[in-house]
Design a protein around this motif. Structure first.
Motif: not given
Length: 350
Positions: A169-177
């Motif tokens: 989840l953290h990785a995907y949120v970072g990808l969005l950012i």
């Protein structure tokens, strides 16, 4: 990545502004590393670079037309949308075809570590009698200690599912950012502190591109060769290693950590080979030494020449970072140290 290089200099700023930018950057990296947000940071950098590269490629598709600001903006939006939606599409595809492997990954590695623990305890039985007789009697205690350690780690992995999903989840949120930051409107002017922070982030992005991108391709190279060896070459000799999918995945993940990851991967695959037969263990060890010797040549040329880091520097930094931050520090050490050297070099201190 086929794009014009981002500027790495900024107008001179007062000493207090520069010190504040260094402090803010160091504090942000410390918080991200200390609170388990390293996957988000890495994927934010990845999302930013991939979005910029895709936007540049999309814009070049219309090179026969004048490259207007509107066309460039549409290229950026399409690139960001692709980066943000592609992981969801891959996740849906993976869940429909490999649901068991994805959701049961921690359980598979728990079983693998249990298997390694049993292999260590049965080491004398696996080796030829003349070689086993040469082992000191104290080796039994060493085997039991190592087996207990592996069993303890297996118990930890049995309840690691929540951390596994949290990291994703953290990785995907970072990808969005990262994707959104790559397509943000460019301000016409920045205040001095903003200029300095932009410079710090740009240099960090350069370090990420040099270290992580190179290590990613090296890990992918190792994984491809390991998959061919485990699934194609060994079966020709009627040798089949258990947990081959887990070992292939471990090869890629461990390969993202320079030097130490390769050593861990070598030890695990060799132990699994030993559980099959001494011949399989020798074949695994010889193959791994061969491909990792090739990797060190690639690593020295691709990473070492770009970042001016020696092997001794990398090992020392990884050792200290792992002692302070654990496995996250081990992964982040090459990237953070490469960024630090860039700042020191820009300040003419090294």
């Amino acid at each position: 990545m086929g794009m014009p290089a981002a500027p790495v200099s900024a107008p001179s700023a007062p000493l207090g502004v520069r010190v504040a930018s260094y402090a803010l950057m160091a504090g942000a990296l410390w918080l991200l590393l200390g609170h388990g947000l390293l996957p988000g940071l890495l994927f934010a950098c990845l999302g930013f670079l991939v979005t910029r590269w895709l936007a540049w490629q999309f814009a070049r598709l219309g090179r026969r037309k004048p490259l207007t600001p509107l066309l460039l903006r549409w290229a950026q939006i399409c690139a960001a949308a692709l980066v943000m939606l592609a992981p969801l599409a891959l996740l849906m595809l993976g869940l429909s075809h490999s649901r068991g492997y994805i959701t049961e990954a921690p359980q598979q590695y728990r079983e693998l570590l249990d298997y390694l623990a049993r292999t260590v305890l049965e080491l004398r039985l696996k080796l030829p009698s003349d070689i086993a007789a040469l082992l000191p009697e104290g080796a039994a205690e060493i085997q039991k200690t190592l087996a207990s350690y592996l069993a303890a780690k297996a118990g930890t992995l049995a309840v690691a599912g929540r951390a596994w999903l949290g990291g994703l989840l953290h990785a995907y949120v970072g990808l969005l950012i990262g994707a959104l930051a790559a397509v943000r409107p460019v301000a016409s002017a920045h205040r001095p502190l903003a200029q300095q922070l932009h410079l710090r982030i740009t240099r960090f992005g350069d370090a990420f591109r040099q270290i992580v991108a190179a290590q990613f391709w090296i890990a992918a190279f190792n994984t491809a060769l390991t998959a061919v060896f485990l699934l194609g070459v060994l079966p020709l000799w009627d040798l089949h290693l258990p947990y081959s999918p887990a070992l292939i995945t471990l090869t890629f993940v461990a390969g993202l950590v320079p030097i130490v990851g390769n050593l861990v991967c070598n030890a695990v695959i060799t132990l699994v080979g030993l559980s099959v037969s001494p011949a399989a263990a020798v074949a695994c060890l010889g193959f791994l030494i061969l491909i990792h010797k090739a990797e060190y040549v690639i690593n020295a040329k691709v990473v070492g020449q770009r970042t001016h880091m020696g092997v001794w520097e990398l090992l020392a930094v990884m050792f200290v970072a792992e002692a302070v931050f654990g496995p996250a520090g081990l992964v982040a050490a090459p990237l953070f140290y490469a960024y630090l050297k860039k700042e020191l070099f820009a300040a003419r201190l090294v």
